[in-house]
Scaffold this active site. Structure first.
Site, short mmCIF file in Angstrom:
data_model
loop_
_atom_site.label_atom_id
_atom_site.label_comp_id
_atom_site.label_asym_id
_atom_site.label_seq_id
_atom_site.Cartn_x
_atom_site.Cartn_y
_atom_site.Cartn_z
CD GLU A 1 -2.63 -1.45 -0.03
OE1 GLU A 1 -2.82 -0.51 -0.81
OE2 GLU A 1 -3.02 -2.62 -0.26
N GLY A 2 2.01 1.19 -0.66
CA GLY A 2 2.92 2.33 -0.74
C GLY A 2 4.01 2.19 0.29
#
Length: 598
Positions: A441-442
């Protein structure tokens, strides 16, 4: 064997006494969340976490997921039954609007129970977690027909969801993606390409899997401005809403990975699969960011949850393991040695983790409440202020909670010594599982860049200035309270370091962006330390007020809060000065070496 007990009492303290969610009763869904209802929901969630999900955690890790020759994936033994119980109990729809089959309760409450489920079994909880993110994206950007087709089944849990972004050659830089979408003339598209690292991409827990896929329509601009988002179900949907023919999407492989073995992380192959555009052409990232931001908050919560369960096991082991004698003399003279919890360094380790998890819980729920206000308040100014802080906090919560969560899981493992390194006690699994939260998620370096490069200067710095004011006002309002001065004085010092670092960026990063890049991770952690300190100051105030009101039954719990708050202020919050010094060192030495010298 590992142990886990959901921290219901601690959650209730944060919700009722620190955040005072009862004062938000006018918000949609909050009126139904009475104190009795909230406690009952937390208690039931704790039972499911402790009695159903937690016993499957170790076995699920050992068994993992299995891909069949035809591409179907089976989850570990017991997962289907556990998911059926989770689904039939209505947990997936807890905070989803009632018009779409949910219960419409606060997202804050959904976040609270999510901690328990994730702590008990992180890999399992990812299956419904990805579904909730997909639901959020369809709610915001889906057409009326798409909502009617997909949301009821997904909210019920009969169908699950995924997000498909990453490809073998591109992760962070999605502008490089090659998956293509060819219009068919009837409003549908044929999707062709390969996605990797797709959590819950294929499994046997639901009747259909609804993939949200980023792809580029033929002829669209290059880069991120030419990306669109598509709904691509595993099975096409019949007119009566039932799953129909198989779509052109299959699992090509299950990734062999360090942790979360019980979650199927898949290579997904799209071979002319039929998809529907969601939202507007070439605006796919905008639609996907709804899902990504919700996922980032959920991943931040994972950092908290896995540190909590690791702490509980380390504390239990420290009370039982006999090694050496206390420096001040034997504490268990009838035994061959004292339990290791008497040793100051073991205490330091446990107090550090505890100080993080308790403040982290408050930080996570405080942020979730901002989300509720941003999406449910009828006051435009209140919505805007909450949304500003929510945007600012998302990278901080994701990055800091998962960095610290992993660090503290390793610290908990260290309490076990050699026994923490073998599989018997389960600590190695927590370390392995916690590691992914810093990446997906980054990756956290990207979160730091997002914070410094985008969020700080957004709307003229409106969000960060509002945060400075909120924390500064708290310190000023409680400055004369002698019982709180130890907390407010330390918090004010940390806030001063954050303000000084922010001003340094303003003076030194615009002309030389490398200064921002080199200091971004330190700034993210500096911000996180101040937020955790703010949460501890608020918790200390609540504890002092309850003790002053004569709450004898809860006195030991409240006094422990005050001790832990002081520990954080004295031993952890001073790290803000170190982070500030690193930021102000600039980028010179970081960028000085030529690439071939590395």
């Amino acid at each position: 064997m590992p142990v886990y007990k959901a921290p219901v009492t601690d959650t209730l303290f944060v919700l009722d006494d620190v955040l005072d969610i009862g004062r938000h009763g006018a918000l949609p869904g909050f009126g139904e969340a009475s104190a009795e209802t909230v406690e009952a929901i937390l208690t039931e969630a704790a039972k499911l976490a402790e009695d159903v999900l937690f016993p499957l955690n170790l076995s699920g890790d050992r068994e993992g997921c299995t891909r069949q020759a035809d591409g179907r994936v089976t989850t570990p033994q017991g997962f289907r039954e556990a998911f059926g119980l989770y689904r039939d109990s209505g947990w997936l729809g807890l905070a989803i609007p009632e018009e779409h089959g949910g219960q419409g309760l606060p997202y804050t409450l959904h976040t609270a129970v999510g901690e328990y489920f994730s702590a008990a079994n992180m890999a399992f909880t990812m299956y419904p977690g990805l579904t909730q993110g997909a639901i959020a994206a369809i709610l915001v950007h889906g057409s009326a027909e798409q909502k009617a087709t997909y949301l009821p089944k997904m909210v019920e849990g009969r169908w699950t969801g995924t997000m498909n972004l990453t490809e073998p050659h591109c992760g962070t830089d999605l502008g490089l993606l090659r998956t293509k979408a060819v219009p068919q003339g009837d409003g549908s598209y044929r999707i062709t390409g390969q996605k990797i690292f797709i959590s819950a991409g294929e499994h046997d827990l639901s009747d259909n899997i609804v993939h949200l896929v980023l792809a580029r329509i033929e002829g669209a601009p290059e880069g991120t401005k030419g990306i669109s988002l598509f709904i691509v179900p595993k099975f096409q949907v019949n007119e009566d809403g039932t799953p129909g023919a198989a779509n052109g999407v299959t699992c090509g492989a299950i990734e062999h990975k360090m942790g979360i073995h019980a979650n199927a992380t898949c290579v997904m192959n799209y071979d002319g699969a039929i998809g529907q555009l969601i939202g507007t052409e070439n605006r796919g990232l905008n639609a996907m960011f709804v899902m990504m931001n919700e996922a980032r908050l959920g991943v931040g919560m994972q950092g908290l949850s896995i540190a909590e369960v690791a702490y509980q096991n380390a504390a239990a082991y420290a009370r039982e393991r006999l090694q050496g004698r206390a420096l001040t003399g034997a504490k268990a003279p009838a035994k061959a040695a004292d339990p290791i919890i008497v040793h100051p360094d073991v205490r330091r380790t446990l107090m550090t983790i505890r100080a993080f998890t308790e403040a982290g819980r408050a930080f996570t729920l405080w942020t979730a409440l901002k989300s509720d206000i941003a999406h449910r308040s009828g006051d435009a100014a209140e919505r805007q202020a909450a949304d500003d802080l929510l945007g600012l906090m998302t990278p901080i919560l994701k990055g800091v909670m998962t960095d610290r969560g992993f660090d503290h899981t390793v610290m908990a493992q260290q309490v076990f010594g050699g026994h923490g390194y073998i599989e018997e006690h389960g600590m190695s699994q927590y370390v392995r599982d916690a590691r992914i939260a810093m990446i997906y998620e980054g990756a956290n370096g990207i979160q730091a860049l997002d914070l410094v490069g985008r969020k700080l200067g957004q709307n003229g710095g409106r969000a960060i200035m509002a945060l400075f004011k909120e924390i500064g006002d708290f310190c000023e309002e409680n400055r004369s309270d002698e019982k709180l001065v130890v907390y407010t004085k330390a918090l004010k010092k940390g806030l001063g370091d954050l303000q000084a670092a922010t001003m340094w960026f303003m003076a030194n990063a615009l002309a030389r962006p490398d200064n921002a890049g080199a200091g971004s991770t330190d700034y993210m952690h500096l911000s996180g330390l101040v937020m955790l300190g703010y949460m501890w100051a608020k918790m200390a105030k609540a504890a002092e007020e309850k003790l002053a009101a004569g709450e004898a039954d809860n006195a030991a719990f409240l006094k422990a809060k005050l001790v832990t708050a002081r520990f954080f202020m004295e031993r952890l919050l001073p790290e803000t000065a170190l982070r500030k010094a690193r930021i102000e060192a600039g980028a010179d030495t970081t960028m000085a070496l030529e690439a071939d010298r590395f």
